[in-house]
Design a protein around this motif. Sequence first.
Motif, PDB file in Angstrom:
ATOM      1  N   UNK A  58      25.089   9.557 -22.548  1.00  0.00           N
ATOM      2  CA  UNK A  58      24.484  10.862 -22.870  1.00  0.00           C
ATOM      3  C   UNK A  58      24.055  11.580 -21.587  1.00  0.00           C
ATOM      4  N   UNK A  59      24.194  12.901 -21.578  1.00  0.00           N
ATOM      5  CA  UNK A  59      23.672  13.707 -20.472  1.00  0.00           C
ATOM      6  C   UNK A  59      22.165  13.446 -20.369  1.00  0.00           C
ATOM      7  N   UNK A  60      21.682  13.257 -19.159  1.00  0.00           N
ATOM      8  CA  UNK A  60      20.266  12.982 -18.926  1.00  0.00           C
ATOM      9  C   UNK A  60      19.924  11.509 -18.874  1.00  0.00           C
ATOM     10  N   UNK A  61      20.833  10.663 -19.327  1.00  0.00           N
ATOM     11  CA  UNK A  61      20.609   9.218 -19.298  1.00  0.00           C
ATOM     12  C   UNK A  61      20.440   8.767 -17.845  1.00  0.00           C
ATOM     13  N   UNK A  62      19.496   7.846 -17.608  1.00  0.00           N
ATOM     14  CA  UNK A  62      19.222   7.359 -16.256  1.00  0.00           C
ATOM     15  C   UNK A  62      19.375   5.852 -16.182  1.00  0.00           C
ATOM     16  N   UNK A  63      19.758   5.417 -14.984  1.00  0.00           N
ATOM     17  CA  UNK A  63      19.926   3.998 -14.702  1.00  0.00           C
ATOM     18  C   UNK A  63      19.285   3.702 -13.353  1.00  0.00           C
ATOM     19  N   UNK A  64      18.761   2.501 -13.203  1.00  0.00           N
ATOM     20  CA  UNK A  64      18.189   2.088 -11.929  1.00  0.00           C
ATOM     21  C   UNK A  64      18.899   0.860 -11.411  1.00  0.00           C
ATOM     22  N   UNK A  65      18.621   0.531 -10.174  1.00  0.00           N
ATOM     23  CA  UNK A  65      19.247  -0.633  -9.559  1.00  0.00           C
ATOM     24  C   UNK A  65      18.177  -1.593  -9.051  1.00  0.00           C
ATOM     25  N   UNK A  66      18.639  -2.720  -8.597  1.00  0.00           N
ATOM     26  CA  UNK A  66      17.783  -3.659  -7.867  1.00  0.00           C
ATOM     27  C   UNK A  66      17.559  -3.097  -6.466  1.00  0.00           C
ATOM     28  N   UNK A  67      16.872  -3.855  -5.627  1.00  0.00           N
ATOM     29  CA  UNK A  67      16.633  -3.468  -4.239  1.00  0.00           C
ATOM     30  C   UNK A  67      17.582  -4.212  -3.309  1.00  0.00           C
ATOM     31  N   UNK A  68      17.825  -3.599  -2.153  1.00  0.00           N
ATOM     32  CA  UNK A  68      18.653  -4.228  -1.124  1.00  0.00           C
ATOM     33  C   UNK A  68      18.021  -3.934   0.228  1.00  0.00           C
ATOM     34  N   UNK A  69      17.712  -4.980   1.001  1.00  0.00           N
ATOM     35  CA  UNK A  69      17.106  -4.816   2.318  1.00  0.00           C
ATOM     36  C   UNK A  69      18.189  -4.783   3.391  1.00  0.00           C
ATOM     37  N   UNK A  70      18.121  -3.762   4.219  1.00  0.00           N
ATOM     38  CA  UNK A  70      19.076  -3.566   5.307  1.00  0.00           C
ATOM     39  C   UNK A  70      18.456  -4.109   6.589  1.00  0.00           C
ATOM     40  N   UNK A  71      19.202  -4.919   7.331  1.00  0.00           N
ATOM     41  CA  UNK A  71      18.654  -5.391   8.607  1.00  0.00           C
ATOM     42  C   UNK A  71      19.540  -4.951   9.772  1.00  0.00           C
ATOM     43  N   UNK A  72      18.991  -5.089  10.956  1.00  0.00           N
ATOM     44  CA  UNK A  72      19.662  -4.624  12.180  1.00  0.00           C
ATOM     45  C   UNK A  72      21.026  -5.286  12.370  1.00  0.00           C
ATOM     46  N   UNK A  73      21.119  -6.576  12.100  1.00  0.00           N
ATOM     47  CA  UNK A  73      22.394  -7.285  12.275  1.00  0.00           C
ATOM     48  C   UNK A  73      23.470  -6.720  11.351  1.00  0.00           C
ATOM     49  N   UNK A  74      23.102  -6.400  10.099  1.00  0.00           N
ATOM     50  CA  UNK A  74      24.063  -5.812   9.157  1.00  0.00           C
ATOM     51  C   UNK A  74      24.538  -4.452   9.644  1.00  0.00           C
ATOM     52  N   UNK A  75      23.593  -3.637  10.127  1.00  0.00           N
ATOM     53  CA  UNK A  75      23.935  -2.298  10.618  1.00  0.00           C
ATOM     54  C   UNK A  75      24.950  -2.407  11.757  1.00  0.00           C
ATOM     55  N   UNK A  76      24.681  -3.288  12.706  1.00  0.00           N
ATOM     56  CA  UNK A  76      25.563  -3.447  13.864  1.00  0.00           C
ATOM     57  C   UNK A  76      26.913  -4.048  13.475  1.00  0.00           C
ATOM     58  N   UNK A  77      26.910  -5.017  12.572  1.00  0.00           N
ATOM     59  CA  UNK A  77      28.164  -5.645  12.141  1.00  0.00           C
ATOM     60  C   UNK A  77      29.063  -4.633  11.432  1.00  0.00           C
ATOM     61  N   UNK A  78      28.488  -3.853  10.511  1.00  0.00           N
ATOM     62  CA  UNK A  78      29.278  -2.840   9.806  1.00  0.00           C
ATOM     63  C   UNK A  78      29.818  -1.830  10.804  1.00  0.00           C
ATOM     64  N   UNK A  79      28.947  -1.341  11.685  1.00  0.00           N
ATOM     65  CA  UNK A  79      29.351  -0.320  12.651  1.00  0.00           C
ATOM     66  C   UNK A  79      30.428  -0.837  13.595  1.00  0.00           C
ATOM     67  N   UNK A  80      30.298  -2.069  14.055  1.00  0.00           N
ATOM     68  CA  UNK A  80      31.293  -2.586  14.998  1.00  0.00           C
ATOM     69  C   UNK A  80      32.676  -2.646  14.369  1.00  0.00           C
ATOM     70  N   UNK A  81      32.720  -2.847  13.062  1.00  0.00           N
ATOM     71  CA  UNK A  81      34.012  -2.925  12.386  1.00  0.00           C
ATOM     72  C   UNK A  81      34.506  -1.568  11.897  1.00  0.00           C
ATOM     73  N   UNK A  82      33.610  -0.683  11.440  1.00  0.00           N
ATOM     74  CA  UNK A  82      34.056   0.526  10.752  1.00  0.00           C
ATOM     75  C   UNK A  82      33.605   1.856  11.353  1.00  0.00           C
ATOM     76  N   UNK A  83      32.535   1.876  12.141  1.00  0.00           N
ATOM     77  CA  UNK A  83      32.008   3.132  12.677  1.00  0.00           C
ATOM     78  C   UNK A  83      31.334   2.869  14.020  1.00  0.00           C
TER      79      UNK A  83
END
Length: 159
Positions: free
Chosen positions: A16-41
């Motif tokens: 239905x229009x207006x229906x909402x959904x939520x998600x769990x949480x995800x913590x981002x750390x420095x190592x993940x940021x650097x690993x993703x960037x080194x491979x893709x950006x």
Amino acid sequence: MMEGNDGDLLYLDDIQVGQKFGSANYTVDEAQIKAFASQFDPQPFHLDDHAARDTLFGGLAASGWHTAAITMRLIVTSSARFAGGIIGAGCEISWPIPTRPGDVLSVESEVLSVSASRSRSELGIVTIRNKTHNQVGEVVQVMTAKLVVSRRPVASAKS
């Protein structure tokens, strides 16, 4: 995503229009940021905190595409289990502020429109706005996506 009881799946007819959904949480750390960037950006503001200080970001920032990938994971693993999977038919995306090391991300999704396909009666399009928030409620990404969603199968009459 498609495992489990078929009754848990959301078909086009259930949304239905207006229906909402939520998600769990995800913590981002420095190592993940650097690993993703080194491979893709591989840009300095995604790879090196010191180099990033003198940029527009003023410090290490996750690639927007990294934030988008995390958002996708959170959407796929949320309680909104769309029949047929989450199949994109296009989207518009923006990153109002950067995702930083230590950010705890969550996604709030809202259905904007639901329409049946004119050419394929078993499918439809759901337009959904996904806002990715950090731990203090700031919006780090807005993605408005068109999703292809299956309609509930019609039971065939037995002769």
